[in-house]
Design a protein around this motif. Sequence first.
Motif, short mmCIF file in Angstrom:
data_model
loop_
_atom_site.label_atom_id
_atom_site.label_comp_id
_atom_site.label_asym_id
_atom_site.label_seq_id
_atom_site.Cartn_x
_atom_site.Cartn_y
_atom_site.Cartn_z
N LEU A 18 0.83 -1.20 0.00
CA LEU A 18 0.00 0.00 0.00
C LEU A 18 0.86 1.25 0.00
O LEU A 18 0.61 2.20 -0.76
CB LEU A 18 -0.92 0.00 1.23
CG LEU A 18 -1.83 1.23 1.40
CD1 LEU A 18 -2.78 1.35 0.21
CD2 LEU A 18 -2.62 1.14 2.71
N LEU A 19 1.92 1.27 0.84
CA LEU A 19 2.82 2.41 0.89
C LEU A 19 3.53 2.61 -0.44
O LEU A 19 3.71 3.74 -0.90
CB LEU A 19 3.85 2.23 2.01
CG LEU A 19 3.35 2.43 3.44
CD1 LEU A 19 4.43 2.02 4.45
CD2 LEU A 19 2.93 3.87 3.68
N SER A 20 3.92 1.49 -1.05
CA SER A 20 4.60 1.55 -2.34
C SER A 20 3.67 2.12 -3.41
O SER A 20 4.08 2.94 -4.25
CB SER A 20 5.07 0.14 -2.74
OG SER A 20 5.70 0.17 -4.00
N TRP A 21 2.40 1.70 -3.36
CA TRP A 21 1.40 2.21 -4.33
C TRP A 21 1.16 3.69 -4.12
O TRP A 21 1.09 4.46 -5.10
CB TRP A 21 0.10 1.43 -4.16
CG TRP A 21 -0.97 1.85 -5.13
CD1 TRP A 21 -1.11 1.46 -6.43
CD2 TRP A 21 -2.05 2.75 -4.86
NE1 TRP A 21 -2.20 2.06 -7.00
CE2 TRP A 21 -2.80 2.86 -6.06
CE3 TRP A 21 -2.46 3.47 -3.73
CZ2 TRP A 21 -3.93 3.67 -6.15
CZ3 TRP A 21 -3.59 4.27 -3.83
CH2 TRP A 21 -4.32 4.36 -5.02
N LEU A 22 1.07 4.13 -2.86
CA LEU A 22 0.85 5.54 -2.56
C LEU A 22 2.06 6.38 -3.00
O LEU A 22 1.90 7.48 -3.54
CB LEU A 22 0.61 5.73 -1.05
CG LEU A 22 -0.73 5.24 -0.52
CD1 LEU A 22 -0.77 5.33 1.00
CD2 LEU A 22 -1.90 6.04 -1.12
N VAL A 28 3.81 10.16 -9.54
CA VAL A 28 3.16 10.48 -10.81
C VAL A 28 2.58 11.89 -10.81
O VAL A 28 2.77 12.67 -11.75
CB VAL A 28 2.05 9.45 -11.13
CG1 VAL A 28 1.25 9.89 -12.36
CG2 VAL A 28 2.67 8.07 -11.39
N PHE A 29 1.87 12.23 -9.72
CA PHE A 29 1.16 13.51 -9.68
C PHE A 29 1.85 14.57 -8.84
O PHE A 29 1.52 15.76 -8.96
CB PHE A 29 -0.26 13.29 -9.15
CG PHE A 29 -1.09 12.37 -10.01
CD1 PHE A 29 -1.62 12.82 -11.21
CD2 PHE A 29 -1.32 11.06 -9.62
CE1 PHE A 29 -2.37 11.97 -12.01
CE2 PHE A 29 -2.08 10.20 -10.42
CZ PHE A 29 -2.60 10.66 -11.62
N THR A 78 6.23 4.07 -13.41
CA THR A 78 5.81 5.25 -12.65
C THR A 78 6.46 6.52 -13.20
O THR A 78 5.81 7.56 -13.35
CB THR A 78 6.20 5.09 -11.15
OG1 THR A 78 5.53 3.95 -10.64
CG2 THR A 78 5.82 6.32 -10.35
N LEU A 79 7.75 6.44 -13.53
CA LEU A 79 8.47 7.60 -14.02
C LEU A 79 8.04 7.99 -15.42
O LEU A 79 8.07 9.16 -15.79
CB LEU A 79 9.98 7.34 -13.98
CG LEU A 79 10.56 7.03 -12.60
CD1 LEU A 79 12.07 6.82 -12.67
CD2 LEU A 79 10.23 8.13 -11.61
#
Length: 244
Positions: A18-22, A28-29, A78-79
Motif C-alpha cells: 500500500l505504501l509503495s502504491w501511494l 506520478v502527480f 511510474t516515471l
Amino acid sequence: MEEELLLQDEDIEGSWSLLSWLASCLMVFGGALPYVPQYQEIQRSNNSEGFSTRVCLVLLIANILRIFFWIGKQFELTLLLQSVVMILTMFAMLHLCCSVQNTNRVSTKQHRLSDLDIRYFWKWSAFEDYLLFCFGFTVLCAVITLLLLDSAVFVETLGSLAVMFEAMLGLPQLLQNFQNRSTKGMSVKMVLLWTAGDVFKTTYFVMNESPTQFVICGSVQILIDVAILLQVVFYNQDTRAKLG
C-alpha cells in the motif's frame, strides 16, 4: 504460532504494498502539484509576469527526452507516467499564460513561430505555436531514436540529456527573480512544496535504484530550490523594508 507469524508477514507485505502504491501515485502527480497554486495565482491576478514560461520549455524538453529514454531503457513505469502528467501540466500552464498575456496585451503585434524570429523564441502569442514546436521536437527525437536505439551509448546519453534539462528546471525562475530583483507571484509555501517534492523524488530514486542520472538530477534540483527559497525570503524582506 506459525500461523500468527504468517499473518503478521502478510500484514507487513500488505502495508508495504500500500505504501509503495501511494508513493508511486505521489511520484506520478506530485511533480505537478506545486503548479496548482501558481496556476490559481495567475488566474486570480490575471498576471503571469511572476512565472517564467522557460520553466515550461525546460520541463517539456526534459520529459519528452525521458519518454524516449524509457523506450531505450525500460525503468519504472511510474516515471514514464510522471513524464506524461508533467507534459500535460506544462501545456495547461502555457495555455493560461497565453490567454492572460493576450488579454493584457496593449499592442496588436503578434509573434508567431512561423516568423522564425529568434528574438521571440518561446515568446509566441498563440498557444498553438508551442504545441507545434513540441510536436516537431518529438518527431525529430523519434526519428533519431529509431535510428540509434541499438546503441547503448546513445540511450545513456539520451537519459543524461533528459535529466540535465530537468535538473535545470528552476534555473530560469532563479535567473528571472535575480533579474527582476523580485519574487512577485511566488510564496514561501509554494517554493517549500517544490523543495519537498524534489526531496521526496530524490529519495524515491535512491530507494528504487533508479538510473544514476535521476539521482543526480534530483540532487541538483534540491540545491536550486533552496536558492529560490532564499530569494523569496530576501526579496520579501527587502520589499517590506522599503514599504516601512
